[in-house]
Design an enzyme around this catalytic site. Structure first.
Site, PDB file in Angstrom:
ATOM      1  N   ASP A   1      16.383   5.583   8.346  1.00 56.88           N
ATOM      2  CA  ASP A   1      17.066   7.168   8.390  1.00 56.88           C
ATOM      3  C   ASP A   1      16.450   8.491   8.899  1.00 56.88           C
ATOM      4  O   ASP A   1      16.565   9.050   9.906  1.00 56.88           O
ATOM      5  CB  ASP A   1      17.431   6.660   7.124  1.00 56.88           C
ATOM      6  CG  ASP A   1      18.647   6.088   6.224  1.00 56.88           C
ATOM      7  OD1 ASP A   1      19.279   5.346   8.199  1.00 56.88           O
ATOM      8  OD2 ASP A   1      18.992   5.855   5.852  1.00 56.88           O
TER       9      ASP A   1
ATOM     10  N   ASN B   1      22.703  14.925   6.882  1.00 57.49           N
ATOM     11  CA  ASN B   1      22.702  14.831   5.623  1.00 57.49           C
ATOM     12  C   ASN B   1      23.032  16.110   4.463  1.00 57.49           C
ATOM     13  O   ASN B   1      24.017  15.923   3.765  1.00 57.49           O
ATOM     14  CB  ASN B   1      21.226  13.904   5.411  1.00 57.49           C
ATOM     15  CG  ASN B   1      21.538  12.839   5.187  1.00 57.49           C
ATOM     16  OD1 ASN B   1      21.998  11.821   5.786  1.00 57.49           O
ATOM     17  ND2 ASN B   1      19.953  11.910   4.884  1.00 57.49           N
ATOM     18  N   GLU B   2      22.218  16.517   3.817  1.00 58.98           N
ATOM     19  CA  GLU B   2      22.553  17.778   3.832  1.00 58.98           C
ATOM     20  C   GLU B   2      21.583  19.344   4.061  1.00 58.98           C
ATOM     21  O   GLU B   2      20.537  19.262   4.397  1.00 58.98           O
ATOM     22  CB  GLU B   2      21.588  17.546   2.027  1.00 58.98           C
ATOM     23  CG  GLU B   2      20.263  17.301   1.925  1.00 58.98           C
ATOM     24  CD  GLU B   2      20.187  15.535   1.582  1.00 58.98           C
ATOM     25  OE1 GLU B   2      18.755  16.080   2.018  1.00 58.98           O
ATOM     26  OE2 GLU B   2      20.967  15.036   1.859  1.00 58.98           O
TER      27      GLU B   2
ATOM     28  N   THR C   1      25.561   9.587   0.127  1.00 57.12           N
ATOM     29  CA  THR C   1      24.274   8.438  -0.410  1.00 57.12           C
ATOM     30  C   THR C   1      22.848   8.736  -0.676  1.00 57.12           C
ATOM     31  O   THR C   1      21.983   7.815  -0.097  1.00 57.12           O
ATOM     32  CB  THR C   1      24.371   6.828   0.526  1.00 57.12           C
ATOM     33  OG1 THR C   1      24.640   7.366   1.813  1.00 57.12           O
ATOM     34  CG2 THR C   1      26.463   6.357   0.803  1.00 57.12           C
ATOM     35  N   GLY C   2      22.565   9.610   0.113  1.00 54.32           N
ATOM     36  CA  GLY C   2      21.155  10.096  -0.381  1.00 54.32           C
ATOM     37  C   GLY C   2      20.677  11.206  -1.161  1.00 54.32           C
ATOM     38  O   GLY C   2      20.842  10.419  -2.242  1.00 54.32           O
ATOM     39  N   TYR C   3      19.712  12.391  -0.749  1.00 57.56           N
ATOM     40  CA  TYR C   3      19.334  13.008  -2.304  1.00 57.56           C
ATOM     41  C   TYR C   3      20.643  13.267  -2.961  1.00 57.56           C
ATOM     42  O   TYR C   3      19.948  13.234  -5.165  1.00 57.56           O
ATOM     43  CB  TYR C   3      19.267  14.679  -1.789  1.00 57.56           C
ATOM     44  CG  TYR C   3      18.102  15.048  -2.849  1.00 57.56           C
ATOM     45  CD1 TYR C   3      17.843  14.494  -3.853  1.00 57.56           C
ATOM     46  CD2 TYR C   3      17.689  16.781  -2.395  1.00 57.56           C
ATOM     47  CE1 TYR C   3      16.723  15.638  -4.942  1.00 57.56           C
ATOM     48  CE2 TYR C   3      17.068  16.637  -2.949  1.00 57.56           C
ATOM     49  CZ  TYR C   3      16.634  16.441  -4.621  1.00 57.56           C
ATOM     50  OH  TYR C   3      16.032  17.243  -4.913  1.00 57.56           O
TER      51      TYR C   3
ATOM     52  N   SER D   1      21.083  10.589  -5.367  1.00 54.30           N
ATOM     53  CA  SER D   1      20.018  10.500  -7.018  1.00 54.30           C
ATOM     54  C   SER D   1      20.387  11.826  -7.527  1.00 54.30           C
ATOM     55  O   SER D   1      19.340  11.294  -8.864  1.00 54.30           O
ATOM     56  CB  SER D   1      18.766  10.550  -6.022  1.00 54.30           C
ATOM     57  OG  SER D   1      18.373  11.841  -5.237  1.00 54.30           O
TER      58      SER D   1
END
Length: 291
Positions: free
Chosen positions: A73, A146-147, A187-189, A192
């Site tokens: 990824d 992602n972010e 679904t990433g950082y 978590s």
């Protein structure tokens, strides 16, 4: 047909699969271009790449048909930054580990490339998040798939992130940091740190605190039409700003705003894989010894 390639780590286990990709494309008379970040690795490992041209970024004038990401990824996120507003379709072949974004497994390389050349695929358009600041931080790569993150430096105490949505005061987060994730990045950082999983085309951003001091502070979902603004306080007068895998140290005087980017990331998908399949496989949903 012009095809760009990007990949970084070619260990002995991965080399046969990269070789399979090259052989297939060269046999199809594809014109190959290789990213500057990986051109040396390609040439050192595969002599047939010596005549391939290289690129730093892809523009619409380059007439590249596809970019193939060879790795995990993180490699695909780099590919997204190389394509930018050219919106060239990206195929992620997973030669890495998790593969939430690079969903094509090594075992299906030939099938995927055959479908790609035969135009037997779909385009999954993903929202990007754009960062704006009162001083340059990441040059012209000011977007992420992602972010976006605001994080304390390694040795500092917690920071305070005063957050506003469309000009209205939301909250002051006393925490190790704050994440604003796209649905893709849910679904990433963000996940978590306790954030929710949001389907890719939900038209939302997820605001997720990182190790918040107040336990009653929870992630919040807002419209991706929102403009989110931040004012940061930290005892060290320094904090980190991140866009996906990129991060820079800045001081408290920096003014930061995020919003939806005007262009999208175009990911190539095939009929034999969908988002729910990926969730079950990568998160091991339903995995039980009793089954």
């Amino acid at each position: 047909m012009k095809i760009a390639l990007h990949g970084k780590v070619f260990n002995k286990e991965v080399e046969p699969y990269i070789k399979k990709v090259l052989d297939f494309l060269l046999a199809a008379d594809a014109e190959l271009r290789i990213s500057n970040l990986s051109i040396n690795s390609f040439i050192d490992t595969f002599p047939e790449c010596e005549k391939c041209s290289s690129f730093d970024k892809i523009t619409s004038s380059d007439d590249v048909d596809f970019l193939i990401s060879l790795g995990g990824d993180g490699t695909l996120l780099e590919a997204v930054s190389m394509v930018g507003n050219a919106e060239i379709p990206i195929l992620g072949i997973n030669t890495g580990r998790l593969g939430f974004l690079a969903t094509t497994p090594k075992e299906k390389i030939e099938q995927a490339l055959t479908d790609l050349l035969n135009r037997n695929y779909k385009i999954d358009a993903r929202t990007l998040i754009k960062m704006e600041s009162n001083r340059p931080i990441f040059q012209d790569i000011d977007f992420a798939l992602n972010e976006f993150g605001i994080l304390k430096t390694d040795s500092s105490s917690m920071i305070t992130v005063h957050t506003y949505v469309d000009g209205d005061y939301l909250n002051s987060y006393w925490a190790d940091g704050l994440i604003v994730a796209t649905p893709t990045g849910s679904t990433g950082y963000s996940l978590s740190c306790g954030g929710p999983i949001v389907l890719p085309h939900s038209n939302n951003f997820i605001i997720t605190p990182v190790s918040a001091h107040n336990l009653n502070v929870r992630p919040l979902i807002v419209s991706d039409q929102s403009e989110i603004t931040f004012k940061i306080e930290s005892r060290s007068n320094k904090f980190l700003v991140s866009l996906d895998s990129k991060s820079e140290s800045v001081d408290n005087d920096v003014k930061l705003t995020v919003r939806k980017e005007d262009f999208q990331a175009k990911l190539v998908t095939f009929s034999y894989s969908n988002y729910f399949d990926t969730l079950r496989q990568k998160l091991n949903w339903g995995l039980d010894l009793r089954n």
